[in-house]
Write an enzyme that holds these catalytic residues in place. Structure first.
Site, short mmCIF file in Angstrom:
data_model
loop_
_atom_site.label_atom_id
_atom_site.label_comp_id
_atom_site.label_asym_id
_atom_site.label_seq_id
_atom_site.Cartn_x
_atom_site.Cartn_y
_atom_site.Cartn_z
N HIS A 126 0.83 -1.22 0.00
CA HIS A 126 0.00 0.00 0.00
C HIS A 126 0.85 1.27 0.00
CE1 HIS A 126 0.37 -0.15 4.54
NE2 HIS A 126 0.41 1.16 4.37
N ASP A 156 0.21 -7.60 1.51
CA ASP A 156 0.60 -6.19 1.66
C ASP A 156 2.12 -6.02 1.70
OD1 ASP A 156 0.25 -3.45 1.79
OD2 ASP A 156 -0.03 -3.43 3.97
N GLY A 234 3.04 6.50 7.89
CA GLY A 234 4.43 6.76 7.53
C GLY A 234 5.37 5.69 8.07
N ASN A 235 4.94 5.00 9.15
CA ASN A 235 5.71 3.86 9.69
C ASN A 235 5.56 2.62 8.81
OD1 ASN A 235 5.34 5.00 12.95
ND2 ASN A 235 7.28 4.15 12.25
N SER A 236 4.51 2.59 8.00
CA SER A 236 4.23 1.42 7.18
C SER A 236 5.43 1.04 6.32
CB SER A 236 3.03 1.69 6.27
OG SER A 236 1.85 1.84 7.01
#
Length: 285
Positions: A126, A156, A234-236
């Site tokens: 994503h 993901d 933003g940590n993704s």
């Protein structure tokens, strides 16, 4: 008689106080500890410096320093048109020369391999979805173009590569199946984007293996590590690491509220390292 007794007590007290002060001034007195010193001369006189030093042995700091230079910000760049709607009407079947790229979103990624002049990065699908180009920002601030090697929307996950000599650190994986509830973990990434790159949050493993429904993930059911380490937008794609500095998972999501709207805290999720490694192996074939 009483007056003479008071005078004697006062004299004895004064003598005792004088002895304590005197003994306290002695280098080996009972409440002074002798310190090894060196003397440094300068134009202003002589300065005495104690031979003391402090070295941090904080395991979290050591683990973070081991991995931080392998963590990158991933910028999803997408085309936008600066032309007017009237102009676009006449040019809808032509390439718009005024199209330019802008940052649509930002996430994180971690370099897991450096080989043949390329750095290989794992992140979330994503994070890179619908991108026209991808740009990495290293821990030192260097900007590097990256391309997608492969993706898996159901897990993901996305694998990227970038031709560069600016990235010199890669992270290693640990066996996520060894994780236990209560084990301390650290999350590294760029919450709210590159302005907060290589931010660190800490927590514990709330559950080493948790099955999330399609309703919870918004796509398909998945298995994840649950942690109370803060995971923010933003940590993704960034790594969840243990105190040895090894990647145990890839941060992917969090639950901020239940289906009935109840707000919750400390419910972050990461894709387990073994699932990530299987994806890498299948994608690199």
């Amino acid at each position: 008689m009483k007056k003479h007794s008071l005078i004697i007590v006062a004299i004895v007290s004064a003598l005792v106080a004088s002895f304590v002060v005197y003994s306290g001034l002695q280098p080996d007195s009972w409440f002074q500890q002798r310190t090894n010193t060196t003397k440094t001369n300068n134009s202003a006189g002589t300065t005495t410096i104690a031979k003391t030093a402090y070295t941090s042995s904080d395991t979290a700091t050591t683990a973070y320093n081991k991995v931080k230079n392998a963590v990158v910000t991933v910028q999803n760049l997408q085309k936008t048109s600066s032309s007017s709607s009237w102009s676009s009407y006449f040019q809808q079947n032509q390439q718009d020369s005024s199209s330019e790229l802008e940052t649509a979103s930002e996430g994180s990624g971690v370099v897991y391999k450096i080989s043949g002049g390329y750095a290989y990065i794992i992140t979330n699908n994503h994070v890179v979805a619908d991108s026209d180009e991808l740009q990495l920002i290293t821990a030192s601030g260097k900007k590097i173009q990256a391309t997608i090697v492969g993706t898996d929307s159901s897990k993901d996950l996305a694998l990227l590569k970038a031709k560069t000599t600016d990235i010199k650190t890669s992270a290693s994986f640990d066996n996520a199946k060894k994780l236990q509830s209560g084990q301390q973990v650290l999350a590294i990434g760029s919450p709210l984007g590159s302005d907060y790159a290589t931010s660190l949050t800490s927590g514990i493993v709330s559950a080493p293996r948790r099955t999330l429904s399609a309703e919870e993930t918004g796509s398909s059911a998945t298995t994840a590590i649950q942690t109370d380490a803060a995971i923010n937008p933003g940590n993704s794609g960034g790594p969840l690491i243990n105190l040895k500095g090894q990647v145990v998972g890839i941060n992917s999501s969090k639950i901020a509220s239940s289906t009935d709207g109840t707000s919750v805290e400390g419910m972050g999720f990461a894709i387990p390292a073994d699932i990530v490694q299987t994806f890498i192996k299948n994608t690199e074939k």
